[in-house]
Design a protein around this motif. Structure first.
Motif, PDB file in Angstrom:
ATOM      1  N   GLU A 191     -44.298  -6.806 -28.596  1.00 50.69           N
ATOM      2  CA  GLU A 191     -43.815  -5.776 -27.678  1.00 50.69           C
ATOM      3  C   GLU A 191     -43.774  -4.406 -28.338  1.00 50.69           C
ATOM      4  O   GLU A 191     -43.891  -3.384 -27.654  1.00 50.69           O
ATOM      5  CB  GLU A 191     -42.426  -6.146 -27.169  1.00 50.69           C
ATOM      6  N   PRO A 203     -48.317  -2.264 -27.159  1.00 45.01           N
ATOM      7  CA  PRO A 203     -48.415  -1.066 -26.316  1.00 45.01           C
ATOM      8  C   PRO A 203     -48.958   0.154 -27.055  1.00 45.01           C
ATOM      9  O   PRO A 203     -49.735   0.931 -26.475  1.00 45.01           O
ATOM     10  CB  PRO A 203     -46.965  -0.840 -25.861  1.00 45.01           C
ATOM     11  N   TYR A 204     -48.576   0.324 -28.323  1.00 43.17           N
ATOM     12  CA  TYR A 204     -49.100   1.458 -29.086  1.00 43.17           C
ATOM     13  C   TYR A 204     -50.604   1.333 -29.296  1.00 43.17           C
ATOM     14  O   TYR A 204     -51.353   2.315 -29.192  1.00 43.17           O
ATOM     15  CB  TYR A 204     -48.391   1.548 -30.435  1.00 43.17           C
ATOM     16  N   LYS A 227     -52.799  -0.391 -27.398  1.00 42.53           N
ATOM     17  CA  LYS A 227     -53.485  -0.195 -26.125  1.00 42.53           C
ATOM     18  C   LYS A 227     -53.499   1.274 -25.725  1.00 42.53           C
ATOM     19  O   LYS A 227     -54.527   1.795 -25.254  1.00 42.53           O
ATOM     20  CB  LYS A 227     -52.812  -1.028 -25.040  1.00 42.53           C
ATOM     21  N   ALA A 228     -52.369   1.961 -25.904  1.00 39.73           N
ATOM     22  CA  ALA A 228     -52.311   3.380 -25.547  1.00 39.73           C
ATOM     23  C   ALA A 228     -53.259   4.198 -26.424  1.00 39.73           C
ATOM     24  O   ALA A 228     -53.920   5.130 -25.944  1.00 39.73           O
ATOM     25  CB  ALA A 228     -50.879   3.894 -25.681  1.00 39.73           C
ATOM     26  N   LEU A 273     -51.345   5.788 -20.589  1.00 35.04           N
ATOM     27  CA  LEU A 273     -50.286   4.805 -20.829  1.00 35.04           C
ATOM     28  C   LEU A 273     -50.773   3.396 -20.499  1.00 35.04           C
ATOM     29  O   LEU A 273     -51.826   3.197 -19.910  1.00 35.04           O
ATOM     30  CB  LEU A 273     -49.059   5.157 -19.998  1.00 35.04           C
ATOM     31  N   VAL A 274     -49.957   2.409 -20.861  1.00 37.27           N
ATOM     32  CA  VAL A 274     -50.304   1.001 -20.674  1.00 37.27           C
ATOM     33  C   VAL A 274     -49.874   0.556 -19.284  1.00 37.27           C
ATOM     34  O   VAL A 274     -48.799   0.923 -18.801  1.00 37.27           O
ATOM     35  CB  VAL A 274     -49.612   0.134 -21.748  1.00 37.27           C
ATOM     36  N   CYS A 293     -48.235  -1.620 -16.543  1.00 35.15           N
ATOM     37  CA  CYS A 293     -47.095  -2.536 -16.503  1.00 35.15           C
ATOM     38  C   CYS A 293     -47.537  -3.849 -15.869  1.00 35.15           C
ATOM     39  O   CYS A 293     -48.026  -3.872 -14.735  1.00 35.15           O
ATOM     40  CB  CYS A 293     -45.945  -1.926 -15.702  1.00 35.15           C
ATOM     41  N   ASP A 325     -37.529  -3.087 -24.298  1.00 33.36           N
ATOM     42  CA  ASP A 325     -37.997  -3.077 -22.913  1.00 33.36           C
ATOM     43  C   ASP A 325     -37.748  -1.719 -22.266  1.00 33.36           C
ATOM     44  O   ASP A 325     -38.599  -1.216 -21.510  1.00 33.36           O
ATOM     45  CB  ASP A 325     -37.295  -4.177 -22.113  1.00 33.36           C
ATOM     46  N   LYS A 330     -40.335   0.692 -23.493  1.00 31.49           N
ATOM     47  CA  LYS A 330     -41.648   0.415 -22.907  1.00 31.49           C
ATOM     48  C   LYS A 330     -41.752   0.993 -21.503  1.00 31.49           C
ATOM     49  O   LYS A 330     -42.740   1.652 -21.165  1.00 31.49           O
ATOM     50  CB  LYS A 330     -41.900  -1.098 -22.871  1.00 31.49           C
ATOM     51  N   GLU A 343     -43.910   4.055 -22.551  1.00 31.24           N
ATOM     52  CA  GLU A 343     -45.220   3.478 -22.864  1.00 31.24           C
ATOM     53  C   GLU A 343     -45.945   2.913 -21.655  1.00 31.24           C
ATOM     54  O   GLU A 343     -47.166   2.738 -21.702  1.00 31.24           O
ATOM     55  CB  GLU A 343     -45.052   2.377 -23.914  1.00 31.24           C
ATOM     56  N   TYR A 344     -45.237   2.597 -20.581  1.00 33.38           N
ATOM     57  CA  TYR A 344     -45.865   2.021 -19.398  1.00 33.38           C
ATOM     58  C   TYR A 344     -46.141   3.091 -18.358  1.00 33.38           C
ATOM     59  O   TYR A 344     -45.393   4.066 -18.226  1.00 33.38           O
ATOM     60  CB  TYR A 344     -44.963   0.966 -18.756  1.00 33.38           C
TER      61      TYR A 344
END
Length: 742
Positions: free
Chosen positions: A493, A497-498, A500-501, A529-530, A532, A574, A577, A581-582
Motif C-alpha cells: 500500500e 501507488p508511488y 504507478k503514479a 494519480l492511481v 481507486c 488508507d 491514499k 494518491e488516488y
C-alpha cells in the motif's frame, strides 16, 4: 490515440437531450506530442438532468437544519468527567445536518437539495452521481451483448479513464491562510491524512461529504474497530506477561527441558480467561457497531437505501432477457428468471468447491515437503513462509475467477453483486489462511500411533508435535501468517501507488513533450494519480485479521496488540491514499458495510467453538487440572503421569517413553477416558455459558438507540408538515392564477 472521455449518449429520454447539447458545446482539451494525443473531455449536466435523476435515484432533500450531533462516545464520557480530550479537534466547514425527505421536483426543493458529493458541477471530466449513472446506463451497442456503460468501454480500451476531479491540490499553501479558506481536499489532508493525526478522531462528515457514504462507512468501521482493539490488546499483553512470570513458579515439577517451559508460556489458566473475554469482546463490539452503523446511516440519509432505493445494475439491465413489473414499485424493470440464476449459482458453487480442494491439496504438498518427524522449528517456520507465499499467489488467481463467476450469475443490484463476490473470495481466503493453523491445532500429532504401531501416510510417519506441544507451533504459525500478511500488505500500500503514479506521470510527460514547460492542469494532475480500485481488499485484510485475533486467541494472546499497531498505521495509509494518491472515486451510497458484517458475526460465533476445542484438546490445561484434582495440587510427578511406556515388543529402545495415556500393551487407560469426559464436558459447559451470555448482551444492547428512534419519528413528522404546507401553497397559487384569468 488515447482518450480520457465519456461516450456520446443516444438521447433516448428527453432529459438526455439537454445533456447532449451541453456536452457537445463543451470544449475538448488535449495534450499532444508528435506521436500521441490525449483528449480531455469536459462533461457538465444541466439542471433538468440533475433534477430528473435526483427524483429517479430518490435523493434526499433538506427540510430543516439542526445541530450537528456528537457521535463520539468517548468524547461525551470525558466531557462528563471534565477530563481534557486530546483526541478532539475543531475542523473548518463542517457539513450541516438536516431533517430530510425524498426529493421531488417541486418548489419545496431548490438547488440547495444537492451537496457536493452528489453534484460536482462545471468541473472538467466531472462525474457526479447522476452524470455517472447516465454514463453507466447508456447502451452503445447490442443490448444482449452487454455493450452498455462507460465501464465496458474502459475495459475495451476505448477510453483510458473517467473520473471526477479533486477539488484542487492537497498541498497546503506556503503562506498562512484561514482554515475556512482551504478546499475540502486540503482540509482532509491537514486534519486527517497526516501521520501526526494518528491520535485524533476521524472527520467522518468531511469524508462522507468528499468521498460518499460507502467510503465514509469503511473508515468509520475501521476506526471503531481499532478503538475497540485497545482493551483487547491490554488484556492480551497482561495474559502474555503473566505467562512469562508463571514459567518459573508454576511449571510442573521435575521439568528440566526448556522447550516445555516455552510451551507453558501459551498454556496456562490465563488463556482460558482470555478466550472467554475475547468471545464477549467480539460480540459486544459487533452489537455496538450495529448501533453506530444505524446512527451514521440515518445521519447520512441512507437508512433505507438498499430496501427501497437501489436500482438494477447497468450490466444486469443490459443482459436481462425480459422486462417485467417490479412487485414492490410496480415499475417495469429488466428481469432474469430466478430459476436460471439459481442454476448458475449452483454451477459457480461447484467451481468454488473444486478450487478449495485444489487449495487444500497444494497446502498438503507443503506439509509433505516440510513437515516430517523431528523436523524442528526451522522446518515449521520455513513451511509457514512458503505457505504464506502460496496464499498470496493463489489469492490473486482465485479473485479473478470469482469475479467472472459473479458476473455470470446475474445479480440484480450492485449490493447483491458485491455480496456474492465477497462471499466467494472470503470462503477461499478463509481456507487459504486458516488451513495451516487448523491443522496444527486439531490434527497434528493426533494420528501418530505408539511405538511399534506408528501411523503412516504415503510411507512416511505421521508428524507429531514438538516437546513444547502443538500450542507453541500454532503460535509460530499465527505470528508468521498474520503479521507477515500485514507487513506485506502495508509495504504494498505504501510503495505500489508511488510506483504507478511515477509510471503514469512519466508516460504523460512523454506525450506532453519535454520542451513543454507549462504547468500541468487540474485534469492532467488527476490523470497522473492511481485509479481507486474499491474497498474490497481493504475490508478483506481487516476481516481476516479479526478472525486471527478471535478464533485462535488462546494460542496467541498478543494477536490483538499486533492488530492494534497495524490498524493505527492502516488508517493513515488508507487516508493518505484516498486524499493524495488516488483519483477521486465516484461517490457511492450505502447504508452499512454489507455482507462483511455477516462474516464478522460468523467468525465471532466460530471463535467460541474453536477456542473451546483448542483449550480442551490442544492445551494441557485440563490434564493438569485433572491431575491436581485427583493426585497432587502442586503437580509433583505430573510429567511422569503424562508419559507411557513402550510395549515390550518394541525393542528399538528399551524403557522408551512417549507422551500418551496408554498401558504397556498400547491400550488406552482409564485416565484417558476420564480425561476425554472432562474435555467434552468442558466444551459443552464453555459453549453454553458463553452463548447464553452473548444472547444476553444481544438482548441488552438494542440495535437502534432510543434517541435515534425519536429522531426518525420527528423527521417523518416534519416531512409531512412540509409537504402539507407546500401543497397548500400550491393550491393558493393555483386559485390565484385561476381568478386572475377569470
Amino acid at each position: 490515440a488515447c482518450y480520457i472521455a465519456s461516450p456520446q449518449f443516444s438521447g433516448q429520454r428527453e432529459t438526455h437531450a439537454s445533456f447532449n447539447q451541453s456536452w457537445k458545446k463543451d470544449r475538448m482539451r488535449e495534450t499532444a506530442s508528435e506521436k500521441k494525443t490525449i483528449h480531455y473531455l469536459n462533461l457538465s449536466a444541466p439542471w433538468d438532468v440533475l433534477v430528473y435523476y435526483a427524483e429517479e435515484l430518490i435523493l434526499r432533500a433538506p427540510l430543516q437544519a439542526q445541530p450537528n450531533p456528537n457521535f463520539n462516545t468517548s468524547d461525551r464520557i470525558l466531557r462528563k468527567l471534565y477530563i481534557p480530550n486530546l483526541m478532539v479537534e475543531s475542523l473548518p466547514n463542517r457539513p450541516l445536518d438536516y431533517y430530510t425527505c425524498a426529493f421531488r421536483n417541486q418548489p419545496i426543493c431548490g438547488q440547495k437539495c444537492f451537496t457536493s458529493h452528489y453534484v460536482i458541477l462545471i468541473w472538467p471530466i466531472g462525474c457526479p452521481w447522476q452524470v455517472y449513472e447516465l454514463l453507466a446506463r447508456t447502451v452503445y451497442g447490442k443490448r444482449k451483448r452487454a455493450e452498455v456503460g462507460v465501464a465496458r468501454l474502459l475495459n475495451e480500451g476505448a477510453y483510458t479513464a473517467a473520473f471526477p476531479l479533486h477539488e484542487g491540490p492537497f498541498e497546503l499553501p506556503e503562506y498562512e491562510v484561514h482554515p475556512d479558506e482551504l478546499n475540502q481536499r486540503q482540509v482532509l489532508f491537514r486534519y486527517w491524512a497526516r501521520w501526526s493525526k494518528w491520535y485524533k478522531y476521524q472527520p467522518l462528515d468531511h469524508i462522507r461529504e468528499y468521498f460518499g457514504e460507502k467510503i465514509a462507512l469503511y473508515f468509520a468501521w475501521l476506526g471503531f474497530y481499532t478503538a475497540w482493539l485497545l482493551p483487547a490488546a491490554v488484556v492480551g499483553a497482561f495474559v502474555f506477561v503473566s505467562g512469562l512470570m508463571s514459567m518459573g513458579t508454576n511449571t510442573p515439577a521435575h521439568v528440566v527441558c526448556m522447550c516445555w517451559q516455552v510451551g507453558y508460556l501459551f498454556d496456562h489458566p490465563g488463556t482460558v480467561f482470555f478466550s472467554v473475554f475475547m468471545s464477549f469482546w467480539a460480540v459486544t463490539f459487533l452489537e455496538y457497531w450495529k448501533r453506530k452503523m444505524a446512527t451514521l446511516a440515518h445521519h447520512w440519509d441512507c437508512m433505507d437505501f438498499q430496501e427501497e432505493e437501489e436500482r438494477p445494475r447497468p450490466e444486469f439491465a443490459a443482459m436481462a432477457p425480459s422486462i417485467e413489473y417490479n412487485p414492490v414499485t410496480g415499475v417495469k424493470e429488466p428481469y432474469f428468471p430466478e430459476r436460471a440464476r439459481l442454476s448458475r449459482m449452483l454451477t459457480g458453487s461447484m467451481v468454488i468447491i473444486i478450487m478449495l480442494r485444489f487449495s487444500v491439496c497444494v497446502w498438503g504438498c507443503v506439509c509433505v515437503c516440510f513437515f516430517f518427524p523431528q523436523a524442528g522449528n526451522i522446518a515449521n517456520i520455513s513451511s509457514s513462509m512458503v505457505n504464506l507465499a502460496l496464499i498470496l499467489l493463489m489469492g490473486q488467481v482465485y479473485t479473478a475467477l470469482a469475479l467472472q463467476l459473479t458476473k455470470w450469475e446475474m445479480h440484480r443490484t450492485q449490493t447483491q453483486y458485491e455480496d456474492a463476490f465477497t462471499f466467494k473470495v472470503f470462503v477461499f481466503q478463509f481456507v487459504n489462511f486458516y488451513s495451516s493453523p487448523f491443522y496444527v491445532a486439531f490434527f497434528k500429532g493426533r494420528f501418530v500411533g505408539y511405538p511399534g504401531h506408528y501411523g503412516t501416510l504415503l510411507g512416511m510417519r505421521n508428524e507429531e508435535c514438538g516437546p513444547g506441544g502443538c500450542l507453541i507451533e500454532l503460535a509460530e504459525q499465527l505470528f508468521i501468517i498474520m503479521v507477515g500478511k500485514q507487513l506485506i500488505s502495508n509495504v504494498q500500500e505504501f510503495v505500489i501507488p508511488y510506483v504507478k503514479a511515477w509510471q503514469q506521470k512519466r508516460a504523460l510527460n512523454k506525450v506532453r513533450g519535454t520542451q513543454n514547460s507549462q504547468e500541468p492542469r487540474r485534469w492532467e494532475e488527476d490523470y497522473q494519480l492511481v485509479e481507486c480500485e474499491g474497498l474490497f481488499e481493504e475490508y478483506l485484510e481487516i476481516v481476516l485479521q479479526f478472525g486471527f485475533i478471535t478464533i485462535f486467541v488462546a494460542a496467541f494472546p498478543l494477536a490483538p496488540l499486533f492488530a492494534l499497531l497495524n490498524n493505527w498505521a492502516e488508517v493513515r495509509l488508507d487516508a493518505h491514499k484516498f486524499v493524495c494518491e488516488y483519483r477521486r472515486p465516484v461517490a457511492e451510497r450505502a447504508q452499512n458495510i454489507g455482507v462483511w458484517f455477516n462474516i464478522l458475526e460468523a467468525l465471532s460465533h466460530l471463535s467460541v467453538i474453536v477456542n473451546a476445542f483448542l483449550i480442551a484438546f490442544t492445551s494441557d490445561f485440563l490434564p493438569r487440572l485433572l491431575y491436581q484434582y485427583k493426585f497432587d495440587n502442586d503437580l509433583n510427578g505430573y510429567v511422569n503421569f503424562t508419559l507411557a511406556y513402550a510395549p515390550p515388543s518394541y525393542t528399538s529402545h528399551p524403557m522408551c517413553r512417549y507422551k500418551a495415556f496408554r498401558d504397556n500393551n498400547g491400550n488406552y487407560t482409564l485416565i484417558y477416558w476420564e480425561l476425554l469426559a472432562v474435555r467434552l464436558g468442558f466444551i459443552i459447559a464453555f459453549e453454553h455459558v458463553v452463548f447464553i451470555v452473548l444472547r444476553a448482551i444481544d438482548w441488552m444492547v438494542p440495535d437502534v438507540p432510543e434517541s435515534l428512534g425519536l429522531k426518525v419519528k420527528r423527521e417523518r413528522y416534519l416531512a409531512k408538515q412540509a409537504l402539507a404546507d407546500n401543497q397548500e401553497a400550491l393550491l393558493v397559487s393555483h386559485r390565484g392564477s385561476a381568478s386572475s384569468q377569470g
